[in-house]
Design a protein around this motif. Structure first.
Motif, PDB file in Angstrom:
ATOM      1  N   LYS A   7       0.837  -1.207   0.000  1.00 21.91           N
ATOM      2  CA  LYS A   7       0.000   0.000   0.000  1.00 21.91           C
ATOM      3  C   LYS A   7       0.871   1.257   0.000  1.00 21.91           C
ATOM      4  CE  LYS A   7      -2.663  -1.256   3.466  1.00 21.91           C
ATOM      5  NZ  LYS A   7      -3.747  -1.290   4.461  1.00 21.91           N
ATOM      6  N   GLU A   8       1.952   1.220   0.751  1.00 19.13           N
ATOM      7  CA  GLU A   8       2.852   2.377   0.804  1.00 19.13           C
ATOM      8  C   GLU A   8       3.474   2.649  -0.575  1.00 19.13           C
ATOM      9  OE1 GLU A   8       4.820   5.684   1.863  1.00 19.13           O
ATOM     10  OE2 GLU A   8       3.232   4.677   2.977  1.00 19.13           O
ATOM     11  N   LEU A   9       3.836   1.611  -1.289  1.00 17.55           N
ATOM     12  CA  LEU A   9       4.431   1.809  -2.617  1.00 17.55           C
ATOM     13  C   LEU A   9       3.471   2.519  -3.558  1.00 17.55           C
ATOM     14  CD1 LEU A   9       6.276  -1.586  -3.262  1.00 17.55           C
ATOM     15  CD2 LEU A   9       7.264   0.608  -2.553  1.00 17.55           C
ATOM     16  N   TYR A  10       2.192   2.144  -3.534  1.00 16.69           N
ATOM     17  CA  TYR A  10       1.227   2.775  -4.445  1.00 16.69           C
ATOM     18  C   TYR A  10       0.877   4.198  -4.043  1.00 16.69           C
ATOM     19  CZ  TYR A  10       0.515  -0.981  -7.684  1.00 16.69           C
ATOM     20  OH  TYR A  10       0.702  -1.896  -8.680  1.00 16.69           O
ATOM     21  N   ARG A  11       1.271   4.610  -2.855  1.00 16.96           N
ATOM     22  CA  ARG A  11       1.024   5.999  -2.430  1.00 16.96           C
ATOM     23  C   ARG A  11       2.160   6.937  -2.872  1.00 16.96           C
ATOM     24  NH1 ARG A  11      -0.846   3.234   2.483  1.00 16.96           N
ATOM     25  NH2 ARG A  11      -3.084   3.518   2.609  1.00 16.96           N
ATOM     26  N   ARG A  12       3.212   6.392  -3.428  1.00  9.97           N
ATOM     27  CA  ARG A  12       4.384   7.193  -3.800  1.00  9.97           C
ATOM     28  C   ARG A  12       4.294   7.625  -5.267  1.00  9.97           C
ATOM     29  NH1 ARG A  12       8.576   7.158  -0.280  1.00  9.97           N
ATOM     30  NH2 ARG A  12       8.303   5.823   1.529  1.00  9.97           N
ATOM     31  N   PRO A  13       4.136   8.924  -5.516  1.00 12.62           N
ATOM     32  CA  PRO A  13       3.972   9.410  -6.896  1.00 12.62           C
ATOM     33  C   PRO A  13       5.143   9.033  -7.809  1.00 12.62           C
ATOM     34  CG  PRO A  13       3.591  11.184  -5.316  1.00 12.62           C
ATOM     35  CD  PRO A  13       4.075  10.001  -4.538  1.00 12.62           C
ATOM     36  N   GLU A  14       6.368   9.044  -7.284  1.00 10.52           N
ATOM     37  CA  GLU A  14       7.517   8.737  -8.135  1.00 10.52           C
ATOM     38  C   GLU A  14       7.497   7.273  -8.591  1.00 10.52           C
ATOM     39  OE1 GLU A  14       9.092   7.745  -3.979  1.00 10.52           O
ATOM     40  OE2 GLU A  14       7.683   9.171  -4.848  1.00 10.52           O
ATOM     41  N   LEU A  15       6.973   6.395  -7.739  1.00 12.74           N
ATOM     42  CA  LEU A  15       6.880   4.989  -8.129  1.00 12.74           C
ATOM     43  C   LEU A  15       5.701   4.762  -9.075  1.00 12.74           C
ATOM     44  CD1 LEU A  15       7.827   3.054  -4.887  1.00 12.74           C
ATOM     45  CD2 LEU A  15       9.211   3.514  -6.907  1.00 12.74           C
ATOM     46  N   ARG A  16       4.620   5.491  -8.852  1.00 11.44           N
ATOM     47  CA  ARG A  16       3.484   5.387  -9.790  1.00 11.44           C
ATOM     48  C   ARG A  16       3.912   5.841 -11.183  1.00 11.44           C
ATOM     49  NH1 ARG A  16      -2.566   6.216  -8.476  1.00 11.44           N
ATOM     50  NH2 ARG A  16      -2.744   5.147  -6.499  1.00 11.44           N
ATOM     51  N   ALA A  17       4.663   6.927 -11.259  1.00  7.20           N
ATOM     52  CA  ALA A  17       5.121   7.427 -12.558  1.00  7.20           C
ATOM     53  C   ALA A  17       6.024   6.395 -13.229  1.00  7.20           C
ATOM     54  CB  ALA A  17       5.859   8.755 -12.379  1.00  7.20           C
ATOM     55  N   ARG A  18       6.899   5.826 -12.469  1.00 12.97           N
ATOM     56  CA  ARG A  18       7.797   4.800 -13.012  1.00 12.97           C
ATOM     57  C   ARG A  18       6.995   3.577 -13.472  1.00 12.97           C
ATOM     58  NH1 ARG A  18      13.235   2.806  -9.889  1.00 12.97           N
ATOM     59  NH2 ARG A  18      13.853   1.252 -11.408  1.00 12.97           N
TER      60      ARG A  18
END
Length: 181
Positions: free
Chosen positions: A65-76
């Motif tokens: 859940k924490e990973l999907y809250r990170r905009p930089e990871l969503r963009a990647r």
């Protein structure tokens, strides 16, 4: 990130490659060493073992859940998904994406399912959103068990039937429209 190799294979790097370490997962550590191989290699014993509550499941779920809250990871991740679409187009392969929610927490799936669905839809890709198929199912019927949140046989059956319908309508892979009841 996604790398399409010369032989057509796709390599996807995950969270660890982006500098995020997932929580440690160490099955069987609480099983005596002398019986550990039997538990690991026996379908029945392994099933029973994974039916018991374990603390590592919650840690892993929180990490995701924490990973999907990170905009930089969503963009990647968006770039990775678009690379898969581009690769399929290059090969002339029709693409149908099946998006599974977190079957044990449909509400938390709002973190990523709409985002992934919308990304593929914007790319002109057909999307099968499994949330719509399982929304009315009780949790106990959606998952293998409370400690193994993989899709149950019933969910696999629903997804297979719906995917076959979508493929038939699209006329892909020799399927004929109207052949699914």
């Amino acid at each position: 990130y996604v790398q399409v190799k010369g032989d057509g294979t796709i390599r996807v790097e995950g969270a660890r490659d982006a500098g995020y370490d997932p929580p440690k997962w160490a099955p069987y550590v609480n099983v005596p060493a002398v019986v550990r191989p039997f538990v690991a290699r026996s379908y029945l014993l392994n099933y029973l073992y994974f039916s018991l509550p374990r603390g590592d499941v919650d840690k892993h779920w929180s990490f995701l859940k924490e990973l999907y809250r990170r905009p930089e990871l969503r963009a990647r991740h968006a770039d990775e998904l678009r690379a898969i679409v581009a690769h399929a187009r290059t090969l002339g392969v029709p693409l149908i994406v099946v998006v599974f929610p977190y079957l044990h927490d449909l509400e938390a799936s709002e973190l990523y399912v709409p985002w992934v669905r919308d990304l593929f839809t914007a790319e002109g890709v057909r999307v099968l959103d499994v949330r719509q198929l399982v929304a009315a199912m009780p949790l106990s019927e959606r998952v293998v068990n409370m400690n193994d949140v993989h899709p149950s046989l019933a969910v696999h059956r629903l997804v297979a039937d719906e995917l076959y319908r979508v493929i038939s309508e699209a006329g892909v892979a020799g399927a004929r429209p109207g052949t699914v009841k």
